[in-house]
Design a protein around this motif. Structure first.
Motif, PDB file in Angstrom:
ATOM      1  N   ASP A 174      56.321   2.785  -4.852  1.00  0.00           N
ATOM      2  CA  ASP A 174      57.389   3.396  -5.628  1.00  0.00           C
ATOM      3  C   ASP A 174      57.439   4.909  -5.455  1.00  0.00           C
ATOM      4  O   ASP A 174      58.164   5.588  -6.163  1.00  0.00           O
ATOM      5  N   ILE A 175      56.645   5.450  -4.555  1.00  0.00           N
ATOM      6  CA  ILE A 175      56.600   6.896  -4.343  1.00  0.00           C
ATOM      7  C   ILE A 175      57.328   7.228  -3.044  1.00  0.00           C
ATOM      8  O   ILE A 175      57.141   6.550  -2.019  1.00  0.00           O
ATOM      9  N   HIS A 176      58.143   8.252  -3.063  1.00  0.00           N
ATOM     10  CA  HIS A 176      59.039   8.524  -1.935  1.00  0.00           C
ATOM     11  C   HIS A 176      58.313   8.959  -0.683  1.00  0.00           C
ATOM     12  O   HIS A 176      58.890   8.975   0.400  1.00  0.00           O
ATOM     13  N   HIS A 177      57.026   9.315  -0.770  1.00  0.00           N
ATOM     14  CA  HIS A 177      56.278   9.721   0.430  1.00  0.00           C
ATOM     15  C   HIS A 177      55.659   8.548   1.166  1.00  0.00           C
ATOM     16  O   HIS A 177      54.871   8.747   2.090  1.00  0.00           O
ATOM     17  N   ASN A 221      61.646  12.894   6.670  1.00  0.00           N
ATOM     18  CA  ASN A 221      62.351  11.736   6.118  1.00  0.00           C
ATOM     19  C   ASN A 221      62.566  11.839   4.611  1.00  0.00           C
ATOM     20  O   ASN A 221      63.532  11.266   4.081  1.00  0.00           O
ATOM     21  N   HIS A 222      61.672  12.547   3.892  1.00  0.00           N
ATOM     22  CA  HIS A 222      61.759  12.557   2.433  1.00  0.00           C
ATOM     23  C   HIS A 222      62.058  13.949   1.886  1.00  0.00           C
ATOM     24  O   HIS A 222      62.890  14.081   0.978  1.00  0.00           O
ATOM     25  N   GLY A 223      61.411  14.963   2.439  1.00  0.00           N
ATOM     26  CA  GLY A 223      61.618  16.294   1.882  1.00  0.00           C
ATOM     27  C   GLY A 223      62.921  16.930   2.331  1.00  0.00           C
ATOM     28  O   GLY A 223      63.652  17.537   1.550  1.00  0.00           O
ATOM     29  N   LEU A 224      63.279  16.806   3.636  1.00  0.00           N
ATOM     30  CA  LEU A 224      64.441  17.496   4.187  1.00  0.00           C
ATOM     31  C   LEU A 224      65.624  16.575   4.432  1.00  0.00           C
ATOM     32  O   LEU A 224      66.593  16.973   5.101  1.00  0.00           O
ATOM     33  N   ARG A 225      65.565  15.380   3.932  1.00  0.00           N
ATOM     34  CA  ARG A 225      66.596  14.394   4.240  1.00  0.00           C
ATOM     35  C   ARG A 225      67.970  14.834   3.716  1.00  0.00           C
ATOM     36  O   ARG A 225      68.991  14.635   4.362  1.00  0.00           O
ATOM     37  N   LYS A 226      67.977  15.439   2.541  1.00  0.00           N
ATOM     38  CA  LYS A 226      69.248  15.818   1.913  1.00  0.00           C
ATOM     39  C   LYS A 226      69.577  17.304   2.104  1.00  0.00           C
ATOM     40  O   LYS A 226      70.545  17.793   1.511  1.00  0.00           O
ATOM     41  N   VAL A 227      68.762  18.023   2.882  1.00  0.00           N
ATOM     42  CA  VAL A 227      69.020  19.446   3.106  1.00  0.00           C
ATOM     43  C   VAL A 227      70.134  19.593   4.144  1.00  0.00           C
ATOM     44  O   VAL A 227      70.049  19.023   5.239  1.00  0.00           O
ATOM     45  N   GLN A 261      50.977  14.400  12.435  1.00  0.00           N
ATOM     46  CA  GLN A 261      52.329  13.931  12.740  1.00  0.00           C
ATOM     47  C   GLN A 261      52.940  13.104  11.613  1.00  0.00           C
ATOM     48  O   GLN A 261      54.113  13.288  11.263  1.00  0.00           O
ATOM     49  N   PRO A 262      52.149  12.187  10.907  1.00  0.00           N
ATOM     50  CA  PRO A 262      52.749  11.460   9.778  1.00  0.00           C
ATOM     51  C   PRO A 262      53.148  12.386   8.637  1.00  0.00           C
ATOM     52  O   PRO A 262      54.100  12.097   7.904  1.00  0.00           O
ATOM     53  N   LEU A 263      52.434  13.525   8.477  1.00  0.00           N
ATOM     54  CA  LEU A 263      52.811  14.482   7.433  1.00  0.00           C
ATOM     55  C   LEU A 263      54.151  15.121   7.766  1.00  0.00           C
ATOM     56  O   LEU A 263      54.990  15.354   6.885  1.00  0.00           O
ATOM     57  N   ILE A 264      54.381  15.450   9.075  1.00  0.00           N
ATOM     58  CA  ILE A 264      55.658  16.003   9.520  1.00  0.00           C
ATOM     59  C   ILE A 264      56.757  14.971   9.307  1.00  0.00           C
ATOM     60  O   ILE A 264      57.866  15.288   8.852  1.00  0.00           O
ATOM     61  N   GLU A 265      56.433  13.724   9.612  1.00  0.00           N
ATOM     62  CA  GLU A 265      57.426  12.650   9.463  1.00  0.00           C
ATOM     63  C   GLU A 265      57.827  12.483   8.003  1.00  0.00           C
ATOM     64  O   GLU A 265      58.997  12.297   7.670  1.00  0.00           O
ATOM     65  N   ASN A 266      56.841  12.559   7.066  1.00  0.00           N
ATOM     66  CA  ASN A 266      57.158  12.475   5.637  1.00  0.00           C
ATOM     67  C   ASN A 266      58.059  13.636   5.211  1.00  0.00           C
ATOM     68  O   ASN A 266      58.986  13.468   4.414  1.00  0.00           O
ATOM     69  N   ALA A 267      57.726  14.838   5.726  1.00  0.00           N
ATOM     70  CA  ALA A 267      58.526  16.009   5.363  1.00  0.00           C
ATOM     71  C   ALA A 267      59.968  15.855   5.844  1.00  0.00           C
ATOM     72  O   ALA A 267      60.920  16.229   5.145  1.00  0.00           O
TER      73      ALA A 267
END
Length: 607
Positions: free
Chosen positions: A553-556, A496-502, A488-494
């Motif tokens: 300092d890392i976005h994940h 909040n950080h990977g798809l945030r601007k999609v 679930q934290p991996l999904i949350e990272n995806a």
């Protein structure tokens, strides 16, 4: 072997040092003894060779003087004239008168030579004219006609003959060693033989040459022999063997390759060297009694034994003192550790120094300080844990109150027809219910996927059609055991950080496969991704398991390291997370754990 291991360290060190020292000292003393005894023999042979050569050269010099004397006699005009008159005379009285004329002539030849004892002139018919330096001469032994004939044959090829006298001459208590130097007298200028001159040489004069040599030897142990080719002893210092036919010397030593060695002479063992004269044909032999060498070896042996014993005593003493100094602080530390074993943590070492014992003492003291600190920390932690458990019991009402409140909101929303609020409340209640269960106990992968679906339902109300979840998992894999809250934290990272601007078409895909008892779960998004530097930094941090602040300092965020550490603590070092990403394409996080089916817990009641 167990008996040796059971011995005290001090005893083992002392025995080991003593044995090693004994071997080293024994080998050293053996080499020293062998080398010195060998050197003694070599020095003895070298000195004997020098003496033999010097004595042989001195003997040659004497004989050359005698040869010159005989040559002077044989060519003297007066002697030639008197011998010519002898062969012309027919009257015996005239022949005797010639002897009176020869007497002063022979006196003049012999007087300057102290080693000339007498001069004899033989005619071919055996008549003898004899001159001696002694006032009371001994009876003269004349040569037979056969002897004179033999001499004439030998002197045809040799300039002179050296013949040992048949007997020693005695003057008081001093025996005199005599040798005859015989030369022919030829008529000038026809070179026909007129007679023979016989000069008897007193070899006792040679003893004066040996005086200095004997002073260098202990107790005058050196013997000097002059031996002819037939083995007759012509001369021996301090002996009366000259002319004794029974005193034959073993001439086989002259044929050996080395002019040195050992021999038996007069029932005694000697070390010998010899020098053969090419002038006289005689050999000068130097004899050193072997018992003298053995005595010197015995002295060296005694010295070596004494040195060895003293060395062993010193080494044993030093090794005992050294082992005592090493084991004393260790024994003290052992006593203190026995006190620590029963709970007395106040025992400290007082040993000071920069050596190994000092370092060990400081490490021992630091260890006790660390143990005391850890005991205090554990004690305080236990107290804090009890307090936390009490606080948790008091705070437990809050999650339950929030969970019950969400269920009330869901019921009211459905009663009033607000379905979205009811669905959000139901999903949020499921999230709280899943999170409140035992976090340390593994669950089935299906439960983790259900928890993810509740999370996605809430996020879809936020993002709408911009977010889509795909699961590619077989039914058998859904029963795999997995730590709670690892996917679930991996999904949350995806999200909040990977798809945030999609803006549209955001997708998250979950894949799970089992191969060779290894479960591999991949979470892939088609979001912004990471550049290579960011990806390498994440990989380095995961590999070194560094502290959490390196992820700030890392976005994940810190979720990846948290999950990675939890997995490795639970399953071991070979397992954990792997990250691959490409900027503008997306990110894939792979979770690798051992495959096992979840085991239901007996008596557990679902909340």
């Amino acid at each position: 072997m167990w008996r040796w291991n059971d011995r005290m360290l001090k005893t083992k060190m002392f025995i080991s040092f003593s044995i090693v020292a004994l071997v080293i000292v024994g080998i050293t003393c053996g080499i020293f003894y062998y080398k010195n005894t060998s050197d003694i023999k070599s020095q003895t042979f070298s000195l004997s060779k020098i003496i033999a050569k010097q004595f042989s050269e001195m003997l040659d010099l004497y004989m050359q003087n005698i040869e010159e004397l005989t040559l002077s006699i044989s060519i003297d005009p007066a002697i030639q004239s008197n011998l010519f008159d002898f062969y012309k005379a027919s009257n015996p009285i005239e022949k005797e008168t010639i002897g009176y004329r020869l007497n002063p002539i022979l006196f003049n030849f012999s007087y300057p030579k102290s080693y000339v004892q007498s001069i004899s002139i033989y005619t071919l018919d055996g008549h003898l004219y004899h001159y001696t330096k002694y006032v009371k001469p001994e009876p003269v032994v004349t040569l037979s006609s056969e002897q004179l004939h033999n001499y004439a044959e030998v002197l045809g090829s040799k300039p002179f003959i050296l013949v040992p006298a048949p007997e020693e001459q005695k003057r008081g208590d001093n025996p005199e060693t005599v040798v005859s130097f015989i030369r022919k007298i030829t008529k000038i200028p026809t070179q026909t033989i007129m007679g023979f001159v016989d000069i008897k040489i007193n070899l006792n004069a040679f003893k004066m040459v040996l005086t200095n040599t004997e002073e260098k030897e202990n107790d005058s142990t050196m013997h000097v022999l002059i031996v002819n080719d037939e083995g007759e002893v012509v001369f021996e210092n301090g002996s009366r063997l000259m002319g004794n036919s029974q005193a034959r010397f073993d001439t086989t030593i002259f044929s050996k390759p080395l002019p040195e060695g050992e021999l038996r002479w007069n029932d005694k063992i000697y070390l010998y060297t010899f020098e053969k004269s090419s002038y006289t044909g005689w050999s000068t032999i130097i004899l050193i009694p072997k018992d003298v060498i053995i005595l010197k070896q015995k002295r060296i042996q005694d010295i070596v034994i004494i040195i060895g014993l003293i060395s062993m005593l010193l080494i044993a003493t030093v090794s005992y003192i050294l082992s005592h100094q090493i084991t004393l602080p260790l024994s003290n530390m052992a006593r203190k550790m026995s006190r620590v074993e029963i709970g007395d943590l106040s025992q400290r070492m007082d040993y000071v120094g920069a050596n190994e014992i000092g370092k060990l003492s400081r490490m021992y003291n630091h260890m006790l300080d660390s143990i005391s600190r850890l005991i205090r920390e554990v004690y305080e932690l236990k107290l804090a844990e009890k307090n936390a458990q009490l606080s948790a019991l008091h705070a437990q009402i809050n999650p339950h109150f929030l969970y019950n409140t969400l269920n009330i909101m869901k019921s009211i929303s459905r009663l009033r027809g607000i379905e979205e609020v009811a669905e959000i409340s139901e999903s949020l209640a499921g999230l709280f219910q899943y999170s409140m269960k035992n976090l340390h106990r593994p669950v089935a992968l299906a439960e983790e996927i259900e928890h993810i679906n509740n999370y996605i339902k809430i996020q879809q109300h936020r993002f709408g059609s911009r977010l889509e979840l795909q699961c590619d998992i077989s039914g058998a894999v859904l029963q795999a055991s997995i730590l709670k809250l690892t996917i679930q934290p991996l999904i949350e990272n995806a999200v909040n950080h990977g798809l945030r601007k999609v803006k549209t078409g955001g997708s998250i895909r979950i894949q799970a496969v089992c191969h060779e008892s290894v479960l591999t779960i991949k979470v892939t998004d088609n979001g912004a991704g990471m550049n290579e530097a960011q990806r390498i930094q994440i990989d380095n941090t995961l590999d070194s398991s560094s502290s959490l602040h390196q992820f700030q300092d890392i976005h994940h965020g810190i979720g990846l390291l948290n999950i990675h550490q939890r997995v490795q603590l639970f399953y071991g070092k070979p397992y954990g997370l792997q990250v691959s990403s490409k900027s503008g394409v997306g990110t894939t996080v792979t979770l690798i754990i051992p495959f096992s089916r979840v085991q239901p817990v007996k008596g557990e009641i679902a909340q």
